[in-house]
Scaffold this motif. Structure first.
Motif, short mmCIF file in Angstrom:
data_model
loop_
_atom_site.label_atom_id
_atom_site.label_comp_id
_atom_site.label_asym_id
_atom_site.label_seq_id
_atom_site.Cartn_x
_atom_site.Cartn_y
_atom_site.Cartn_z
N THR A 190 -14.78 -71.16 2.85
CA THR A 190 -16.19 -70.81 2.91
C THR A 190 -16.76 -71.05 4.30
OG1 THR A 190 -16.45 -71.37 0.56
CG2 THR A 190 -18.45 -71.21 1.89
N GLY B 200 -15.10 -71.06 7.12
CA GLY B 200 -14.53 -70.04 8.00
C GLY B 200 -15.22 -68.70 7.85
N LEU B 201 -15.52 -68.30 6.61
CA LEU B 201 -16.20 -67.03 6.38
C LEU B 201 -17.62 -67.04 6.94
CD1 LEU B 201 -15.04 -66.22 2.72
CD2 LEU B 201 -14.37 -65.03 4.81
N ILE C 236 -18.86 -68.93 9.43
CA ILE C 236 -18.83 -68.91 10.90
C ILE C 236 -18.45 -67.52 11.40
CG2 ILE C 236 -17.65 -69.82 12.94
CD1 ILE C 236 -17.41 -72.47 11.51
N SER C 237 -17.49 -66.89 10.76
CA SER C 237 -17.06 -65.54 11.15
C SER C 237 -18.21 -64.55 11.01
CB SER C 237 -15.88 -65.09 10.31
OG SER C 237 -14.77 -65.95 10.49
N LEU C 238 -18.99 -64.72 9.96
CA LEU C 238 -20.12 -63.82 9.73
C LEU C 238 -21.15 -63.93 10.85
CD1 LEU C 238 -21.53 -61.84 7.83
CD2 LEU C 238 -22.48 -63.78 6.61
N VAL D 157 -20.60 -64.97 13.92
CA VAL D 157 -20.01 -64.49 15.17
C VAL D 157 -19.94 -62.96 15.20
CG1 VAL D 157 -17.90 -64.44 16.56
CG2 VAL D 157 -18.67 -66.59 15.56
N ILE D 158 -19.49 -62.35 14.12
CA ILE D 158 -19.33 -60.89 14.08
C ILE D 158 -20.67 -60.19 14.20
CG2 ILE D 158 -18.65 -58.96 12.60
CD1 ILE D 158 -16.41 -60.74 11.50
N THR E 267 -23.43 -61.33 15.49
CA THR E 267 -23.97 -61.53 16.84
C THR E 267 -23.29 -60.60 17.84
OG1 THR E 267 -24.43 -63.86 16.33
CG2 THR E 267 -24.38 -63.24 18.66
N CYS F 80 -22.03 -57.70 17.19
CA CYS F 80 -22.50 -56.33 16.94
C CYS F 80 -23.88 -56.08 17.53
CB CYS F 80 -22.52 -56.05 15.44
SG CYS F 80 -20.88 -55.98 14.68
#
Length: 318
Positions: free
Chosen positions: A133, A135-136, A138-140, A142-143, A145, A147
């Motif tokens: 959770t 990891g998901l 943080i990835s959200l 980052v991705i 931002t 975009c």
């Protein structure tokens, strides 16, 4: 459709007062949420998602409070109308929209996770771990931002000559390919919002169905159903997620329609013939999005006994 006089009055009333109130309360309430969820710990994946949602909600509320401050006539005259407008357009609005999309996707993840946990409780608990959770989440961040980078490259604040006023002042300077760069970010954001809106709506319907099925099971135990495995605490958590999702759907629906209008009608933007309508609608969208970020604390207080205990202990110590 929206005259300059009506827009100016609306900016003064909604921009200064309403935006200031909801923006300030949104920041205060979500700071409290973060403190409470940190104290509750991260062993529960739902607490991690709600903590991340509170962080995103601060990002939603902060630009709205800044917009309210800049819209105060004294501040506007001090900065200059063109510079104040440029700051709102180039800094405040993109940050607000970015965190709105992140908050929407987090709400979608929260609703989907809770629905899957109810439908397949034994399988999901071994797969959806706190580490996954985190990891998901943080990835959200980052991705989304990343975009937003094309939109940041589409324009900048700089000096420009206004032939109508016959003077040079600060304004928005667009890149030669600014429209194409903005279209990339707008397309991603619209897809993110439609996806989150759809996932939240479908997951909420699934959760409501699961609760209804659970009630029927209690009335007649002749057949075992999956919702029967849901504990009383988990059912309360499901109800809380449903309420969060419903508030999100109600507050986000006008924004979804507005974003679709931006895609379908190129005049519905800050430089088009429907500029006044766009600015009027944008203020309404900002207030609705911030209201959604502000009211979550009351949902937690009403639906979560663990949150309520920690919250009351904080208040008593304060």
């Amino acid at each position: 459709m929206i005259s300059d006089e009506l827009l100016s009055t609306f900016i003064q009333v909604a921009g200064v007062y309403i935006s200031g109130i909801v923006g300030f309360l949104g920041i205060v309430f979500n700071v409290i949420n973060i403190i409470v969820f940190v104290k509750l710990g991260f062993s529960d994946t739902t607490n991690i998602s709600l903590l991340a949602l509170s962080v995103a909600d601060i990002g939603v509320s902060l630009p709205v409070l800044g917009y309210s401050i800049i819209s105060i006539p004294f501040v506007t005259s001090l900065l200059g109308r063109s510079l104040a407008g440029a700051i709102i357009y180039a800094v405040g609005a993109p940050v607000h929209i970015l965190f709105c999309r992140i908050a929407g996707l987090l709400t979608a993840f929260l609703a989907l996770e809770r629905f899957v946990c109810v439908a397949w409780p034994l399988r999901v608990k071994t797969v959806v771990t706190p580490r996954l959770t985190v990891g998901l989440v943080i990835s959200l961040f980052v991705i989304m931002t990343a975009c937003n980078v094309p939109n940041s490259l589409a324009y900048r604040i700089g000096l420009e000559f206004d032939p109508l006023l016959n003077e040079t002042g600060y304004g928005i300077l667009f890149h030669p390919h600014g429209d194409q760069l903005q279209d990339i970010t707008i397309t991603v954001q619209v897809l993110a919002q439609i996806t989150s809106f759809t996932v939240v709506a479908v997951s909420t319907l699934g959760l409501v169905w699961s609760l209804r099925k659970s009630v029927k099971w209690r009335k007649s135990t002749s057949a075992v159903s999956l919702p029967a495995h849901v504990s009383r605490r988990e059912k309360q958590l499901v109800k809380m997620v449903i309420l969060i999702s419903v508030v999100f759907i109600v507050c986000s629906l006008p924004t979804v329609v507005g974003n679709l209008a931006m895609v379908c009608d190129k005049d519905f933007n800050v430089r088009g013939s429907l500029m006044n309508l766009f600015l009027f609608s944008s203020i309404v969208f900002f207030i609705l999005n911030t209201t959604n970020s502000m009211v979550n604390m009351f949902v937690y207080l009403n639906m979560s006994s663990r949150y309520r205990v920690v919250f009351l202990s904080l208040i008593s110590r304060t």
